[in-house]
Structure formats: structure tokens, C-alpha cells
Design an enzyme around this catalytic site. Sequence first.
Site, short mmCIF file in Angstrom:
data_model
loop_
_atom_site.label_atom_id
_atom_site.label_comp_id
_atom_site.label_asym_id
_atom_site.label_seq_id
_atom_site.Cartn_x
_atom_site.Cartn_y
_atom_site.Cartn_z
CG ASP A 296 -1.71 -1.15 1.39
OD1 ASP A 296 -1.98 -2.01 0.47
OD2 ASP A 296 -2.42 -1.64 2.46
CB ALA A 297 3.88 2.08 2.04
#
Length: 341
Positions: A296-297
Site C-alpha cells: 500500500d505504501a
Amino acid sequence: MDYKGILLGMGNPLLDISAVVDEDFMKKYDIKPNNAILAEEKHLPMYEEMAAKYRVEYIAGGATQNSIRVAQWMLQKPGATGYIGCIGKDKFGEEMKHNAKLAGVNAHYYEDESAPTGTCAVCVVGGERSLVANLSAANCYKSDHLKRPENWVLVEKAKYLYIAGFFLTVSPDSIQLVAEHAAANNKYFMMNLSAPFICEFFKDAQEKALPYMDFVFGNETEARTFSKVHGWETDNVEEIAVKISQWPKASGAHKRITVITQGADPVVVAEDGKVKKFPVILLPKEKLVDTNGAGDAFVGGFLSQLVQEKPIEECVRAGNYAANVIIQRSGCTYPEKPDFS
């Protein structure tokens, strides 16, 4: 350039219940390492058990929301990002609203009266995370909320629209509305393969959205599952990335770019039938806290540069930077300011 509302995410807001657990716990609930699944009946007692047995942390999560928060953090421009999803009218829901506000994200939550805010058990063993999501209220999102003028304005304002594949299980009609809007207005529509089970069991919904995707993100396991499901008979991530990028498109405004992460191995980027590979920032094992939120990051870092119209190399570099920061911390959390230039 006006960055207000330039990036919009839509997905399942979940409160991560994160703990370092043991192999016995994983076996008891039939949880495989480094996977993501939806909770079944047999998993429901695990949330209480985690809280009773281990040191748990509560962190605002959900794949899309994580990416949007990281993009906002990297951008350091208040209100550059927005987010839409469904929470319950409860303590966890209030926590989520508070969290989004602190992160500088303009969140428009649909608040469901009947279901509690969704949770996600994050089981960490040896630094690797495995996710078991109990969607609850997140599963109640309706496109009627999206169509309301005060929410649709977020879609109209955004130039870049990102939705994790997990949302395909909740509101494919909302995804379709956003996808068609993006195609009709030369905007960028982006999705994530998100998990093997999405590629396997939500294949039709995924295929319906795919022609609209200008960027497809995923990791090597998801890419290989996608290949298997479509009978491509290849496990080669580079080949798969190229084939996904060459899938027919709904609009010719942008070519499709596929971006596949492979943990500690290089990031694979496919465009125009060619592949580029970008090494990640290697981290000594003792510095790894957990991989929760790493993918996600990466997307969040990537999008933070994409919305500034930076070249793909820079987008990947920012993605790798953000992922490197997140895996040295518990959950998808970050220091006050990024150190990326």
C-alpha cells in the site's frame, strides 16, 4: 499547480488489529503467511483472542486508505487527497474519522447505522504479515452515496482515481461509475490486483474494470495467480506484467502501465511491450518490523509523484522509499515528515 483533491481513493476502511502472533495461532485459524483473506465463520473468535493473548495495536487501515494516507504524507500539501468508504457509527468509526483528519485526507465516509466499523486482523510472524478482514460496515457501501452531489464532486475534482481490488467484493457498480467517468474525461484510473482471492473469485468483476485501468499495481503472487486464472501458462512475472499492460483498453487517452512489486526483488514495470526493472532499497533483517502496508505504501509513494507528473523512475523511487519507511514500523504508519528528495 492546484493540488487540492487531485487524488481520490475509494475502498474498504478497516481498523487494523495488529499483533505478533505464534505459529500455533496461525495453524488454529488456518492462516497462511503473507496472504490476505476475508474472514469466515471460523475466524470470528480470533479478534477477541488476539486482544486477550497478545499485545495488540489498533491502526487505521484498509488498503486504499493506507495508500492515500501515504500519498498525502509524501505530498505534504493539505487536502491534496480524498477518500470514500463506509464505516459504522461507533467508536472505531470515530477513530477512523479522527485519523483521516490528522493525516490531512479529505474523507467522505458513508456511515452505516446497522453494522460495526470493519476490522482487519494483522497476524505478524517473523516480520511477514497475514491479513484476515472482517469487512462489516465496509461491505455496506452503496453507489447511492457516491452519486450524492457532495461526494461526486470529489470524483469530478480528482485527476487521478485509485481503488484497491478489494473494493470489487463490495461495490463493483461504484467502481464502474468512477472508471467510466475517468475514461470520458481523460483522467487516470488505477487499480490493484490486491490479493490472489480477488483474481480467483472476483475474476468477472475484475475483468469488467480492467479495460478502464491506466495503471495496474500488484505483487508477484497476485500476478502469478492472475496468469493462472487466465490460462496464460507462465509464472514469469515480466511476461505477465507485459500481458496485463496489453489487455484491451476502453479509452485510448493513456496507455496502460503495469507495476509489480516482488518483496526484496526488483520492481517490474511494463509499458509499450517492454519491461524495466528497478531495485528496491535493501533492509537488514534486524531492521524489519513488519511488512503490513508495504505494498500500500509503495502505491502511495508512487502516486505522490505521479500526480506531480514526474517520470515513472521517480514514481518507483518514491514508492520504494515509502515502502522502506513503513516496513521499519508497526503497521502502515510513518514519521511526521518524509525524508525524500
